[in-house]
Design a protein around this motif. Structure first.
Motif, PDB file in Angstrom:
ATOM      1  N   ALA A 143       0.769  -1.260   0.000  1.00  0.00           N
ATOM      2  CA  ALA A 143       0.000   0.000   0.000  1.00  0.00           C
ATOM      3  C   ALA A 143       0.798   1.307   0.000  1.00  0.00           C
ATOM      4  O   ALA A 143       0.351   2.304  -0.553  1.00  0.00           O
ATOM      5  N   ILE A 144       1.954   1.308   0.629  1.00  0.00           N
ATOM      6  CA  ILE A 144       2.634   2.597   0.857  1.00  0.00           C
ATOM      7  C   ILE A 144       4.140   2.404   0.967  1.00  0.00           C
ATOM      8  O   ILE A 144       4.612   1.354   1.396  1.00  0.00           O
ATOM      9  N   HIS A 145       4.872   3.431   0.553  1.00  0.00           N
ATOM     10  CA  HIS A 145       6.328   3.469   0.718  1.00  0.00           C
ATOM     11  C   HIS A 145       6.691   4.660   1.588  1.00  0.00           C
ATOM     12  O   HIS A 145       6.077   5.717   1.476  1.00  0.00           O
ATOM     13  N   ALA A 146       7.709   4.483   2.428  1.00  0.00           N
ATOM     14  CA  ALA A 146       8.270   5.625   3.170  1.00  0.00           C
ATOM     15  C   ALA A 146       9.786   5.489   3.169  1.00  0.00           C
ATOM     16  O   ALA A 146      10.308   4.381   3.363  1.00  0.00           O
ATOM     17  N   SER A 147      10.494   6.593   2.955  1.00  0.00           N
ATOM     18  CA  SER A 147      11.961   6.566   2.928  1.00  0.00           C
ATOM     19  C   SER A 147      12.501   5.973   4.221  1.00  0.00           C
ATOM     20  O   SER A 147      11.951   6.208   5.300  1.00  0.00           O
ATOM     21  N   GLU A 148      13.625   5.223   4.104  1.00  0.00           N
ATOM     22  CA  GLU A 148      14.089   4.513   5.307  1.00  0.00           C
ATOM     23  C   GLU A 148      15.230   5.206   6.062  1.00  0.00           C
ATOM     24  O   GLU A 148      15.511   4.855   7.202  1.00  0.00           O
ATOM     25  N   SER A 149      15.892   6.167   5.446  1.00  0.00           N
ATOM     26  CA  SER A 149      17.008   6.852   6.117  1.00  0.00           C
ATOM     27  C   SER A 149      17.139   8.261   5.535  1.00  0.00           C
ATOM     28  O   SER A 149      16.530   8.564   4.508  1.00  0.00           O
ATOM     29  N   LYS A 150      17.982   9.076   6.186  1.00  0.00           N
ATOM     30  CA  LYS A 150      18.181  10.447   5.686  1.00  0.00           C
ATOM     31  C   LYS A 150      18.762  10.437   4.282  1.00  0.00           C
ATOM     32  O   LYS A 150      18.355  11.209   3.415  1.00  0.00           O
ATOM     33  N   LYS A 151      19.725   9.517   4.077  1.00  0.00           N
ATOM     34  CA  LYS A 151      20.397   9.440   2.781  1.00  0.00           C
ATOM     35  C   LYS A 151      19.404   9.042   1.682  1.00  0.00           C
ATOM     36  O   LYS A 151      19.370   9.634   0.605  1.00  0.00           O
ATOM     37  N   GLU A 152      18.609   8.026   1.986  1.00  0.00           N
ATOM     38  CA  GLU A 152      17.617   7.557   1.012  1.00  0.00           C
ATOM     39  C   GLU A 152      16.526   8.605   0.784  1.00  0.00           C
ATOM     40  O   GLU A 152      16.058   8.784  -0.331  1.00  0.00           O
ATOM     41  N   ALA A 153      16.115   9.285   1.842  1.00  0.00           N
ATOM     42  CA  ALA A 153      15.083  10.314   1.703  1.00  0.00           C
ATOM     43  C   ALA A 153      15.563  11.395   0.733  1.00  0.00           C
ATOM     44  O   ALA A 153      14.826  11.794  -0.177  1.00  0.00           O
ATOM     45  N   GLU A 154      16.795  11.837   0.894  1.00  0.00           N
ATOM     46  CA  GLU A 154      17.324  12.878   0.002  1.00  0.00           C
ATOM     47  C   GLU A 154      17.383  12.376  -1.441  1.00  0.00           C
ATOM     48  O   GLU A 154      16.941  13.055  -2.370  1.00  0.00           O
ATOM     49  N   ARG A 155      17.881  11.167  -1.615  1.00  0.00           N
ATOM     50  CA  ARG A 155      17.979  10.589  -2.963  1.00  0.00           C
ATOM     51  C   ARG A 155      16.590  10.466  -3.600  1.00  0.00           C
ATOM     52  O   ARG A 155      16.373  10.836  -4.753  1.00  0.00           O
ATOM     53  N   GLU A 156      15.637   9.969  -2.825  1.00  0.00           N
ATOM     54  CA  GLU A 156      14.298   9.721  -3.366  1.00  0.00           C
ATOM     55  C   GLU A 156      13.543  11.019  -3.653  1.00  0.00           C
ATOM     56  O   GLU A 156      12.867  11.141  -4.674  1.00  0.00           O
ATOM     57  N   ILE A 157      13.653  11.998  -2.767  1.00  0.00           N
ATOM     58  CA  ILE A 157      12.961  13.277  -2.995  1.00  0.00           C
ATOM     59  C   ILE A 157      13.499  13.927  -4.270  1.00  0.00           C
ATOM     60  O   ILE A 157      12.732  14.410  -5.106  1.00  0.00           O
ATOM     61  N   LYS A 158      14.825  13.876  -4.453  1.00  0.00           N
ATOM     62  CA  LYS A 158      15.425  14.478  -5.653  1.00  0.00           C
ATOM     63  C   LYS A 158      15.080  13.697  -6.918  1.00  0.00           C
ATOM     64  O   LYS A 158      15.081  14.261  -8.010  1.00  0.00           O
ATOM     65  N   LEU A 159      14.802  12.403  -6.759  1.00  0.00           N
ATOM     66  CA  LEU A 159      14.415  11.576  -7.899  1.00  0.00           C
ATOM     67  C   LEU A 159      12.974  11.858  -8.334  1.00  0.00           C
ATOM     68  O   LEU A 159      12.661  11.917  -9.516  1.00  0.00           O
ATOM     69  N   TRP A 160      12.083  12.067  -7.382  1.00  0.00           N
ATOM     70  CA  TRP A 160      10.648  12.183  -7.681  1.00  0.00           C
ATOM     71  C   TRP A 160      10.184  13.616  -7.884  1.00  0.00           C
ATOM     72  O   TRP A 160       9.165  13.850  -8.539  1.00  0.00           O
ATOM     73  N   PHE A 161      10.868  14.584  -7.290  1.00  0.00           N
ATOM     74  CA  PHE A 161      10.395  15.976  -7.330  1.00  0.00           C
ATOM     75  C   PHE A 161      11.483  16.932  -7.794  1.00  0.00           C
ATOM     76  O   PHE A 161      12.658  16.758  -7.473  1.00  0.00           O
ATOM     77  N   ASP A 162      11.053  17.972  -8.522  1.00  0.00           N
ATOM     78  CA  ASP A 162      11.928  19.106  -8.804  1.00  0.00           C
ATOM     79  C   ASP A 162      11.769  20.087  -7.637  1.00  0.00           C
ATOM     80  O   ASP A 162      10.704  20.124  -7.003  1.00  0.00           O
ATOM     81  N   PRO A 163      12.797  20.922  -7.380  1.00  0.00           N
ATOM     82  CA  PRO A 163      12.716  21.839  -6.239  1.00  0.00           C
ATOM     83  C   PRO A 163      11.465  22.726  -6.268  1.00  0.00           C
ATOM     84  O   PRO A 163      10.853  22.976  -5.232  1.00  0.00           O
TER      85      PRO A 163
END
Ligand code: ATP
Ligand code: MG
Length: 166
Positions: free
Chosen positions: A123-143
């Motif tokens: 049902a849902i995904h959530a980033s697992e660490s600070k490093k992954e969160a940064e990588r994933e946010i930059k992958l899915w969204f433009d600033p």
């Protein structure tokens, strides 16, 4: 504790089951703010990049098809939440990866299932660490798609073809 942003994906199984409203309600009780949201038709490239750490797993191909929506609907709701300890807070309410092991009070515990083919429809995904969160946010969204950014961004001239209304 620090201010963090985390990437949440409401996956195709949750969309087809009309669970968006219920899940957003649960997330809204976590004392974190939405700073970005969009419905995405996930390309193979984006799916493979998002889950690139799992490339060697025998379930990788099925996982890519699942997140692209081959089994449900070809859409996910991508969200960025910001707040104190946002990454861990969201992981907690999301619950364990395996839907049967997830605590019944968590989102996966309530809404996840495992298919007879062994696919985790969780049902849902959530980033697992600070490093992954940064990588994933930059992958899915433009600033400029976020109402607040915590990572540096810069202005550049970009010349590209864009789809406009005809
Ligand atoms: P997610 O990254 O989606 O939030 P997670 O961080 O809890 O999940 P990961 O190990 O990153 O777990 O796995 C990513 C996804 O791969 C899981 O959400 C699930 O859909 C799938 N998956 C993980 N382990 C298995 C497995 N043993 N068998 C089948 N699918 C799996
Ligand atoms: Mg993960």
């Amino acid at each position: 504790m620090t201010n963090e942003q985390t990437l949440i994906l409401i996956k195709p199984d949750a969309l087809i089951k009309s669970l968006i409203g219920n899940i957003l309600t649960e997330l809204s009780e976590m004392d974190v703010d939405i700073v970005g949201a969009k419905i995405v038709k996930v390309s193979k490239e984006l799916a493979e990049d998002h889950y690139r750490n799992l490339k060697e797993k025998d379930f990788f191909d099925e996982l890519i098809k699942y997140i692209m929506g081959h089994y449900h609907t070809k859409r996910v709701l991508a969200l960025v939440y910001e707040g104190e300890d946002a990454i861990n807070k969201m992981r907690k309410i999301v619950g364990s990866t395996h839907p049967e092991e997830a605590h019944p009070t968590t989102i996966r515990g309530k809404y996840g299932r495992i298919t007879s083919k062994g696919i985790f429809e969780n049902a849902i995904h959530a980033s697992e660490s600070k490093k992954e969160a940064e990588r994933e946010i930059k992958l899915w969204f433009d600033p400029d798609e976020l109402t607040n950014t915590i990572y540096p961004a810069k202005k550049v001239e970009v010349k590209k073809q864009e789809l406009v209304w005809s």
